[in-house]
Design a protein around this motif. Structure first.
Motif, mmCIF file in Angstrom:
data_model
loop_
_atom_site.group_PDB
_atom_site.id
_atom_site.type_symbol
_atom_site.label_atom_id
_atom_site.label_comp_id
_atom_site.label_asym_id
_atom_site.label_seq_id
_atom_site.Cartn_x
_atom_site.Cartn_y
_atom_site.Cartn_z
ATOM 1 N N ARG A 20 0.856 -1.198 0.000
ATOM 2 C CA ARG A 20 0.000 0.000 0.000
ATOM 3 C C ARG A 20 0.883 1.236 0.000
ATOM 4 O O ARG A 20 1.802 1.347 0.799
ATOM 5 C CB ARG A 20 -0.900 -0.017 1.231
ATOM 6 N N THR A 36 0.769 5.426 0.249
ATOM 7 C CA THR A 36 -0.055 6.578 0.593
ATOM 8 C C THR A 36 0.746 7.862 0.424
ATOM 9 O O THR A 36 1.970 7.876 0.599
ATOM 10 C CB THR A 36 -0.564 6.510 2.045
ATOM 11 N N THR A 82 -4.579 6.898 0.091
ATOM 12 C CA THR A 82 -4.027 5.735 -0.607
ATOM 13 C C THR A 82 -4.001 6.010 -2.107
ATOM 14 O O THR A 82 -5.032 6.331 -2.704
ATOM 15 C CB THR A 82 -4.874 4.478 -0.327
#
Length: 334
Positions: free
Chosen positions: A45, A47, A52
């Motif tokens: 992930r 960000t 995100t």
């Protein structure tokens, strides 16, 4: 799915704790390699600030499609490189996890569930200062930490010594990591800051003042909600106020992508009518500040002998605000 949310909740909380306040912008990458859990073997992930911008896991087929808001050739090349790096990270973590488990097994470690975590972040400060963090963890404990400026690696536990040596001997990879967190990371940070629609969004805070009695004292609460981005500063102004420390700096998400927070103080009981008490809110969506003064707008709450947690109070305040909005809409016919 529940376990996946719990794992990512851990990383999200860690991300928020690491983020600096004010106008500091951050590009963060979280990798998770696991075994023994009902999760994909690998998840990643990315960000920017608290948004995100990229998600990939090993259950997905093919590359993550490039979003429409990245339309230049250079930006699309960055996106392609992000996809390629995600695949590289996936296989590197898949290789590292058995090695780490082996090192811990040699010291008596035994577990059917193992999680290898990598967290990295580069911060850009308003004065141009840059700071990068790159750390590894195993089952929630620090494992390895990179010092980008010195090009060194520190083993947080004895079991990490072999992995530290292997990474230091791979000087080509080490130079790549250093170069990425000195240059590429900031290029991508700026790219996303310029293009991600959510990062351009600004919503002005709604500010409500509340007054309630508690244990013989009067508590004044400034409830601030509906704002974006997340960074906000809330202060009470007036003589003799005593802070309720557990509420300072606590910002919670709303269900619509905005945020809420509150700041409470205890007001002196002696001659309060002779003084003025105001809540001042500083947020990037307004050029100066938002000031609300007690007495001009106040809702009084009286709770006797009923202790309420901060979460319950948030729910009550939020419900009252929604009811007020509904009534106003009914009156105007909208």
């Amino acid at each position: 799915m529940r376990k996946m949310k719990e794992v990512y909740a851990l990383f999200y909380v860690f991300h928020l704790l690491q983020q600096s306040s004010g106008d500091v912008h951050s590009y963060s990458v979280n990798f998770i390699g696991s075994q023994g859990l009902d999760l994909p073997d690998y998840m990643e992930r990315i960000t920017v600030d608290d948004v995100t911008v990229f998600y990939y896991d090993s259950s997905m087929k093919g590359e993550v499609p490039c979003p429409e808001w990245l339309n230049s050739t250079a930006d699309r090349q960055h996106w392609e490189d992000i996809n390629l790096l995600a695949l590289s990270n996936r296989y590197r973590v898949a290789s590292a996890l058995p090695s780490v488990i082996k090192q811990f097994n040699q010291t008596g470690f035994s577990s059917k569930v193992s999680i290898f975590q990598v967290y990295s972040r580069c911060d850009l400060y308003p004065d141009g200062t840059r700071k990068a963090v790159f750390i590894h963890a195993f089952n929630g404990r620090d494992f390895l930490a990179y010092d980008i400026e010195r090009k060194t690696i520190t083993a947080a536990v004895p079991e990490a010594a072999i992995n530290k040596q292997q990474r230091e001997e791979d000087w080509v990879r080490l130079e790549f990591v250093v170069s990425f967190y000195r240059t590429t990371c900031y290029e991508r940070l700026n790219m996303f800051l310029q293009n991600v629609p959510q990062l351009k969004m600004k919503k002005v805070p709604e500010v409500y003042l509340l007054e309630r009695s508690r244990s013989g004292s009067t508590v004044l609460t400034c409830h601030v909600t509906g704002f974006y981005p997340r960074e906000v500063q809330v202060e009470w102004i007036g003589p003799g106020l005593q802070s309720v420390d557990e509420e300072i700096g606590r910002v919670l998400p709303n269900g619509d992508g905005t945020y809420q927070t509150r700041r409470s103080v205890i007001r002196p009981e002696e001659n309060p009518e002779k003084h003025s008490y105001s809540c001042v809110v500083y947020h990037s969506s307004v050029p100066t500040n938002i000031t609300r003064t007690l007495g001009l707008e106040v809702h009084t709450w009286l709770w006797v002998g009923i202790p309420l947690t901060g979460t319950v109070l948030f729910i009550i305040i939020g419900t009252v605000i929604l009811i007020k909005r509904f009534i106003k809409r009914k009156e105007t016919g909208t």
